[in-house]
Design a protein around this motif. Structure first.
Motif, short mmCIF file in Angstrom:
data_model
loop_
_atom_site.label_atom_id
_atom_site.label_comp_id
_atom_site.label_asym_id
_atom_site.label_seq_id
_atom_site.Cartn_x
_atom_site.Cartn_y
_atom_site.Cartn_z
N GLU A 62 24.30 49.12 31.10
CA GLU A 62 24.67 50.39 31.74
C GLU A 62 24.93 50.60 33.15
OE1 GLU A 62 20.15 49.26 31.86
OE2 GLU A 62 21.74 49.17 30.53
N ASP A 63 25.08 49.51 33.93
CA ASP A 63 25.36 49.62 35.32
C ASP A 63 26.78 50.13 35.68
OD1 ASP A 63 23.10 48.75 36.58
OD2 ASP A 63 23.25 46.64 35.91
N ILE A 64 26.93 50.74 36.80
CA ILE A 64 28.26 50.92 37.32
C ILE A 64 28.15 50.22 38.52
CG2 ILE A 64 29.89 52.69 38.24
CD1 ILE A 64 29.07 53.14 35.28
N TYR A 65 29.08 49.35 38.60
CA TYR A 65 28.97 48.24 39.67
C TYR A 65 30.19 48.35 40.49
CZ TYR A 65 30.17 43.38 41.18
OH TYR A 65 30.47 42.20 41.84
N TRP A 66 30.06 48.01 41.78
CA TRP A 66 31.18 48.10 42.66
C TRP A 66 30.99 47.12 43.89
CZ3 TRP A 66 31.90 52.43 46.75
CH2 TRP A 66 33.25 52.05 47.62
N CYS A 67 31.88 46.24 43.70
CA CYS A 67 32.17 45.22 45.18
C CYS A 67 33.32 45.68 45.66
CB CYS A 67 32.47 44.00 44.26
SG CYS A 67 33.10 42.59 45.52
N THR A 68 33.23 45.95 46.96
CA THR A 68 34.26 46.68 47.84
C THR A 68 35.16 45.61 48.27
OG1 THR A 68 32.86 46.21 49.91
CG2 THR A 68 32.54 48.19 48.44
N ALA A 69 35.30 44.16 47.84
CA ALA A 69 36.08 43.25 48.34
C ALA A 69 37.56 43.36 47.83
CB ALA A 69 35.78 41.86 47.88
N ASP A 70 38.43 43.06 48.58
CA ASP A 70 39.94 42.90 48.07
C ASP A 70 39.92 41.92 47.11
OD1 ASP A 70 42.84 42.15 48.32
OD2 ASP A 70 42.74 44.14 49.11
N ILE A 71 41.13 41.76 46.15
CA ILE A 71 41.46 40.67 45.29
C ILE A 71 41.97 39.41 46.17
CG2 ILE A 71 41.54 41.92 43.26
CD1 ILE A 71 44.48 41.94 43.55
N GLY A 72 42.46 39.79 47.44
CA GLY A 72 43.00 38.48 48.16
C GLY A 72 41.94 37.47 48.72
N TRP A 73 40.84 37.90 48.59
CA TRP A 73 39.70 36.93 48.87
C TRP A 73 39.09 36.39 47.61
CZ3 TRP A 73 41.18 36.29 53.75
CH2 TRP A 73 41.59 37.34 54.43
#
Length: 672
Positions: free
Chosen positions: A316-327
């Motif tokens: 049920e989590d809404i997950y957010w990693c703010t990193a760019d796919i370039g890293w």
């Protein structure tokens, strides 16, 4: 010092006798512990004991339980050619299948996979079934262009569903991708294309960040025009904005034209567990970017395990990693880990300060995000912003949906940790203060949110199966309370496999003979608490700067400066910075008379822009100091220790009797 070459002798890391010990301890909430994947310290210790008792069996069990194999493995660890370790070598799998196909039959087909929020706050989303179809069409399009298993594809795209789809499409057909951060210059892109021998570039017309459009396609054109990119056959362009771009009809192809009419199913290509899933270039101390090569099986396993252990991910989590796919963070904790675990996650195109510094907190409130993973640099910037504009303070937003916070990119200082804990997490959310690197593939030292008592500024204890230690320059274990080199003594499945095209550099950089040739050298210093054994990272031990969580080699920046026709010599050091962790201070000798006043300011501005174009805006020096020469010993070596002292505006108390030209020290104190 281990890992340093051609520099003056430095103090050994093992000479650090003391480090400020943080006394505050925060236990994870009881309700979190009760429902956690790893519940309580006894459960953590039991897993560590299992790994210690049967190391290979521990990893084999986890690989069998978590990965869908098209051909089960019978081999566990092959250390016969150490440090070129191999895990699950005779097994076969497809990484994209593990991220997508499994969810078509386990009840997640209609579950939201990605929620994309654009720079201007428009929101769109895709389910796992829809993402599967997008990836299959993309993969079929690549196949129609002749891209096949073993080919390398460079991805130079903005944060988007299309960027993630591009990575998975490559994985589906067995092509090795190399994502290049959209902020890197044409020259940096060209170097990576050449080194990888890429057959195609996947890009966009523009990327949109902070209300500005940045011309990705034009940068790709510039990179290819520089020459040397003869392996490139096609450039595929995602039409993000619709603004005009130059189009070479013999080479360029719109993404929408490529996928139009393609089948929504694509037979996945099985690859060996050791098949290179991706190459990710990271700065090194020699000036030439190094292509960190990761496997398919071991890397995927650790992506999944750390999502479950470090983030305690729930359906049920809404997950957010703010990193760019370039890293690397965007690889492991945006693309592969969350999707393999069936998570619903946020993908954000913009920046934390646009249209104002409340953007992150507004998004948490609107999307009801429960897990939030960001960098200390962003946290420190938002602390300053909230002081300047109280309307952007986290207390002005409803953040009650949050249950877990994470920190990534560099050590988080205790003051920022406390602000994050109190103002964002409401003193109820555990903080996963994660230590890891591009080379480790995923977290290696971090508190487990349902088990580990937290200490501000400490990444606490290694994850089960990670044999981390602090040693001296000869590889001998140091007692708790004494600083030294951070190492990992046993191989683990997600570790770097090689440096692309440079195995000699791989062994010298990460498995130096001084430490026995089989122990992984992290390149960071660390110290362990005398009582708890908790790890605290003390900083880099080599000439690599950590700017806002991005590692940049001093030699790479120096090379860019010296490439300017007016520059004769340059030396770069890091300077502590409350916001970015480190800032770049460059000491420059020109081919003309040392400038002063407005002339110096104008040249400094010119050189900053030069470095931004040569490498990236991230590499732009904060300060530039001009001198008639650089401080050198009589043998000609630059005394970087002195430059670090000068950069910090501290008094020089070190012995300078070996300095050939002490008069120039006063010149270098003037910053531009």
């Amino acid at each position: 010092m281990v890992g340093k070459q051609d520099t003056e002798p430095e103090e050994n890391m093992s000479d650090i006798e003391s480090f400020k010990q943080e006394q505050r301890v925060f236990d994870p909430p009881a309700d979190f512990v009760a429902n956690a994947a790893i519940s309580g310290m006894d459960a953590y210790r039991a897993m560590c004991a299992e790994a210690e008792e049967d190391y290979e069996g521990f990893w084999a069990r986890l690989a069998q339980q978590n990965i869908q194999w098209t051909k089960p493995f019978t081999k566990r660890l092959d250390a016969s050619n150490a440090p070129f370790y191999k895990w699950f070598e005779d097994g076969e799998l497809n990484v994209a299948t593990n991220c997508l196909d499994r969810h078509l039959t386990n009840g997640n087909a209609d579950k939201t996979a990605l929620i994309f929020e654009s720079d201007d706050a428009k929101v769109s989303s895709v389910t796992y079934r829809e993402l599967y179809e997008r990836v299959c069409k993309f993969a079929n399009g690549l196949k129609s262009l002749g891209v096949q298993k073993g080919d390398r594809v460079v991805i130079y795209m903005p944060m988007s569903i299309e960027g993630i789809s591009a990575m998975l499409a490559c994985a589906r057909i067995g092509a090795t991708h190399s994502v290049v951060f959209g902020g890197f210059s044409a020259k940096s892109l060209q170097e990576r294309i050449i080194d990888a021998g890429a057959v195609a570039v996947l890009t966009a017309d523009y990327q949109v960040r902070g209300g500005r459009q940045l011309p990705l396609k034009a940068i790709v054109d510039e990179a290819l025009d520089m020459g040397g990119c003869d392996t490139i056959r096609k450039v595929i362009v995602y039409q993000r904005t619709g603004a005009d771009v130059n189009f070479n009809k013999d080479r360029d192809l719109w993404l929408h034209d490529l996928v139009d009419g393609q089948k929504a199913e694509c037979e996945p290509v099985p690859v060996g567990a050791e098949h290179p899933l991706f190459i990710l270039y990271t700065s090194g101390s020699t000036g030439k970017p190094k292509g960190v090569q990761h496997s398919s099986g071991g890397y995927l396993l650790w992506s999944m395990l750390t999502m479950k252990w470090s983030f305690d991910i729930k359906p049920e989590d809404i997950y957010w990693c703010t990193a760019d796919i370039g890293w690397i963070t965007g690889h492991t904790y945006v693309t592969y880990g969350p999707l393999a675990c069936g998570a619903t996650q946020i993908v954000f195109e913009g920046v934390p300060t646009y249209p104002n510094a409340g953007r992150f907190w507004d998004m948490v409130q609107r999307h009801k995000i429960s897990i939030f993973y960001t960098a200390p640099t962003a946290i420190r910037s938002l602390i300053k912003a909230s002081e300047a504009d109280p309307k952007t303070h986290p207390r002005e937003y409803d953040l009650s949906s949050l249950r877990l916070l994470g920190s990534v990119g560099e050590p988080i200082n205790p003051e920022a940790w406390m602000w994050y804990y109190k103002n964002v997490g409401g003193e109820r959310c555990p903080i996963a203060d994660t230590f890891w690197q591009t080379e480790t593939g995923g977290h290696v030292i971090t508190p487990l949110p349902g088990a580990t008592p937290m200490v501000p500024g400490s990444c606490t204890l290694p994850l089960p199966g990670i044999a981390a230690a602090v040693v001296d320059d000869a590889g001998h274990d140091l007692p708790n309370g004494k600083g030294g080199l951070l190492v990992i003594k046993k191989p683990w499945p997600s570790m770097i496999r090689n440096i692309w095209n440079d195995p000699e550099r791989f062994t010298k950089s990460y498995f130096p003979q001084e430490l026995g040739g089989t122990t992984y050298l992290a390149g960071d210093g660390a110290i362990r608490n005398e009582e708890t054994g908790y790890f605290t990272i003390t900083g880099r031990i080599d000439d690599v700067l950590n700017i806002s969580g991005h590692r940049l080699g001093t030699a790479e920046i120096e090379s860019a400066l010296v490439a300017n026709p007016i520059v004769a010599e340059a030396a770069v050091v890091g300077k502590p910075d409350d916001t970015t962790g480190e800032s770049i201070c460059a000491f420059v000798v020109l081919k003309r008379t040392r400038p002063e006043g407005d002339d110096a300011k104008a040249i400094a501005k010119e050189l900053r822009e030069w470095v931004a174009k040569e490498i990236s805006p991230i590499a732009r020096p904060r300060e530039i100091r001009f001198g008639d020469n650089l401080p050198k010993t009589r043998s000609g070596k630059i005394m970087r220790r002195l430059l670090r002292v000068i950069a910090k505006d501290e008094e020089i108390t070190q012995d300078i009797s070996t300095l050939e030209n002490p008069a120039i020290l006063e010149q270098l104190k003037q910053a531009q």
